[in-house]
Scaffold this active site. Structure first.
Site, PDB file in Angstrom:
ATOM      1  N   ASP A 104      24.943  -4.958  42.825  1.00  0.00           N
ATOM      2  CA  ASP A 104      23.810  -4.034  42.889  1.00  0.00           C
ATOM      3  C   ASP A 104      23.520  -3.463  41.502  1.00  0.00           C
ATOM      4  O   ASP A 104      24.363  -3.505  40.596  1.00  0.00           O
ATOM      5  CB  ASP A 104      24.180  -2.910  43.879  1.00  0.00           C
ATOM      6  N   ASP A 152      15.169  -2.820  50.521  1.00  0.00           N
ATOM      7  CA  ASP A 152      15.901  -1.875  51.369  1.00  0.00           C
ATOM      8  C   ASP A 152      15.103  -1.541  52.621  1.00  0.00           C
ATOM      9  O   ASP A 152      15.619  -0.915  53.547  1.00  0.00           O
ATOM     10  CB  ASP A 152      16.186  -0.578  50.599  1.00  0.00           C
TER      11      ASP A 152
END
Ligand code: DGJ
Length: 690
Positions: A448, A511
């Site tokens: 990430d 997301d």
């Protein structure tokens, strides 16, 4: 193949259906004579006869916007892909041709400045109809400031109109397709964030305004770079159009010292016919053959714990989720954020990559063993380019972050960015991850990157240096741990590009896991990137981000259009939902070779009531069609959905109902899937050729 005609100083780069023709004029400028359908060398040479006759002098320079290497200097006033400042302040480049190197698939055209010892090489490499282009600058003189060094400048032919397709976005709303007339002047798509970005993605397509999904010529390019970048689409008043793209952004520059070389990333260009659908399929094919590190692999069905647990990670909780996921048919279990250091919230722990002694007193071993025992692979989240000020790493090395002495260290999500351009930070990064992977039986990393750069400097090199180190660490980790697969994530889809895809196996698309929003995000994503890399989770309803309630089947069918994953709080799901989910996972496994390795046809875009996407096996023997009705209006009956690229003379059997359809009927009248009445109805139809 690449043909050279030395008499006419002409190069013809040809793929199976297209050609790119370059001619070096009397001033050594590489003029693009043609980019379009395939031409023979003889046909290409005949283009020289069509150049403007001497003596014909229109008011505007007719050549502006027709060179594939444009440097500042002389009477060039348009967008210049190559801009430098020599030590004495001179900005004009006067390039002379110094030679070529050539194989069947590779061409290097070399130039040097007439006075200053700066060499510029243009590299071309052919992959079918895709041309990869990059520059190499080599400075033997006093330090030179490189203001801009675009990997490629693509020159379009004169068209009746120009329309630009690109994607725009933001966090939770990435890759939303935008298609509009290209305005006169310079349209700049860019990221100044140090990462590819959610706001724009480094590719562009141009057509004459009439192309559709299945017809029309499309000119496209894509940059393989995961840092900041800029792509300029220039439309001159003379109706010349160029697309020029490279790493870096205004006003960042690069000091090229004496004896130093700058190799730019690759920008790939592609001419296709057959509309946006064919352009996308050609890009997908290119990535599956030449970009992805393990293209032949089938990506496993993944479970990710983030939406279920947030930072509330525990051994028992993860095992409960893993057991439930395994029963559903999941093949890879990924523990997200919250397993390490003091990471019980987002304000602490980043940088301390050891299992939390409170949450995992015996390390990750017991969890990994249980996941493996359940027959799944084990994956772990990391965000290794970052540090929380509240961490052991930051306390030990506060100077390792990107910062300036008299400026605020701007925090975003309570974190700062490590300056990977510093060799000691790059070494630490590799050692830390190598140790994590060596000590634990980890099969998969979710890598990430949750914040952009701020206060970067003093040396602008860190903008490029950070990405070079990232690539280098990824390459070394892959070599040292060849079984490990990697997912690129950056707060969702903030780092998706051909550069990161050369080193990772899939990406986290967004997301936002709301299935309705996902239809748009996935539609834009698919314009350039293949379903084989598009991570898509099924999460809870109501969706935790949008609050929308969507039935389980619809959520699954949307996620089946990519690499299916589950991200819900499984321990809260009803027995009926868990059982149905297991059936849907099994359905996906039957069609996933088609989704991940077949050819994708966007049958109906997601902006109407009914949308659909088809995946066809490369041998044409099987097809999977996913159909979505978002909302039924006025009680209208659904229209048939004509399929694509089937054999009209063949018959296709629906594996669920046994019904047999004629190819010719599916191609014309279409498929009438049995959708439930009402909103959010969906279907998967799997057809096998008889
Ligand atoms: C951002 C990612 O996009 C999410 O999926 C999750 O991994 C969080 N970071 C964790 O902090």
């Amino acid at each position: 193949m690449i043909h050279h005609d030395s008499e006419h100083r002409l190069w013809v780069l040809s793929g199976p259906s297209s050609s790119y023709v370059l001619h070096l004029d009397e001033a050594d400028r590489p003029r693009v004579l043609h980019w379009g359908p395939r031409l023979t060398p003889e046909q290409a040479a005949s283009l020289l006869l069509r150049l403007p006759r001497p003596g014909f002098r229109p008011v505007e320079d007719p050549l502006e916007g027709s060179f594939d290497l444009v440097a500042t200097g002389g009477l060039c006033y348009g967008q210049a892909g190559l801009q430098v400042r020599f030590a004495d302040g001179t900005r004009d480049l006067e390039l002379v041709f110094t030679g070529q190197r050539r194989t069947d698939r590779e061409l290097v055209l070399a130039y040097a400045d007439r006075h200053y010892p700066l060499a510029v090489e243009c590299h071309y490499r052919l992959y079918g109809d895709v041309i990869e282009r990059h520059l190499v600058l080599c400075n033997e003189g006093e330090p030179v400031t490189v203001v801009r060094a675009d990997s490629a400048t693509w020159v379009l032919p004169r068209l009746d109109g120009y329309r630009l397709s690109s994607v725009r976005g933001q966090w939770g709303a990435e890759t939303r397709l935008h298609r509009a007339e290209l305005p006169y002047g310079e349209t700049v798509l860019t990221s100044r964030r140090g990462v590819t970005s959610h706001q724009a993605n480094p590719w562009a397509m141009v057509d004459d305004g009439t192309a559709g999904e299945e017809h029309g010529a499309v000119y496209s390019c894509a940059l393989a770079w995961s840092g900041s970048w800029r792509l300029t689409a220039q439309r001159l008043p003379t109706e010349r159009v160029t697309l020029s793209a490279g790493a870096g952004h205004d006003p960042v520059t690069w000091e090229l010292g004496t004896g130093e070389e700058l190799v730019t990333p690759v920008c790939a260009g592609l001419y296709t016919e057959g509309g946006f659908g064919a352009a996308s399929r050609a890009w997908h094919d290119h990535q599956l053959r030449h970009v992805l590190p393990h293209p032949g692999e089938i990506r496993p069905v993944l479970y990710n714990s983030w939406e279920a647990t947030g930072f509330d990670v525990s051994l028992d909780g993860q095992i409960r989720l893993a057991e439930s996921a395994a029963r559903m048919g999941v093949e890879l279990f990924v523990v997200d954020d919250g397993w390490f250091g003091a990471r019980t919230h987002d304000a602490a722990g980043l940088g301390d990559w050891y299992p939390s002694p409170h949450r995992f007193p015996d390390g990750l071993g017991p969890l990994i063993d249980r996941v493996h025992e359940l027959g799944m692979r084990f994956g772990l989240w990391v965000e290794p380019e970052m540090v929380n000020p509240d961490s052991d790493l930051y306390r030990a090395h506060p100077d390792w972050v990107i910062h300036r002495p008299h400026r605020t260290r701007t925090e975003h999500r309570n974190q700062l960015v490590l300056d990977l351009s510093r060799p000691e930070v790059g070494d630490w990064l590799y050692r830390t991850l190598d140790e994590l992977l060596s000590k634990n039986a980890i099969d998969f990393l979710k890598w990430d990157m949750n914040r952009p750069f701020t206060e970067a400097g003093p040396d602008d090199r860190l903008w490029l240096g950070h990405v070079h180190t990232l690539y280098d660490v990824l390459d070394r980790l892959r070599a040292a741990h060849p079984h490990v697969r990697i997912e690129s994530c950056s707060s969702g889809g903030g780092r998706v590009d051909l550069g990161i895809l050369r080193r990772t196996d899939q990406v986290w698309t967004s997301d936002n896991t709301d299935a309705l929003d996902r239809l748009d995000i996935q539609h834009g994503f698919s314009q350039l990137y293949p379903a084989r890399v598009m991570g898509a989770w099924v999460t809870d309803s109501p969706n935790p981000y949008t609050g929308r309630e969507i039935p389980l089947d619809f959520r699954f069918h949307v996620a089946m259009a990519g690499v299916l994953a589950i991200g819900g709080a499984l321990t809260e799901w009803s027995r009926a939902d868990l059982d149905r989910a297991a059936e849907l996972v099994a359905d996906y496994k039957r069609i996933r070779p088609l989704v991940q390795h077949g050819r994708q046809y966007r049958l109906r875009p997601p902006d109407g009531e009914l949308s659909a996407v088809q995946y066809l096996a490369s041998d044409g023997r099987e097809a999977a069609v996913l159909v979505y009705r978002r909302a039924r209006r006025f009680g209208h009956a659904d229209p048939g959905i004509p399929l694509r690229a089937l054999d009209p003379d063949a018959r296709y059997r629906d594996t669920a109902t046994g019904e047999v359809h004629h190819g010719a009927v599916l191609l014309t009248h279409g498929l009438f899937p049995d959708l439930a009445p009402g909103d959010y109805a969906s279907a998967l139809v799997h057809l096998v050729r008889e």
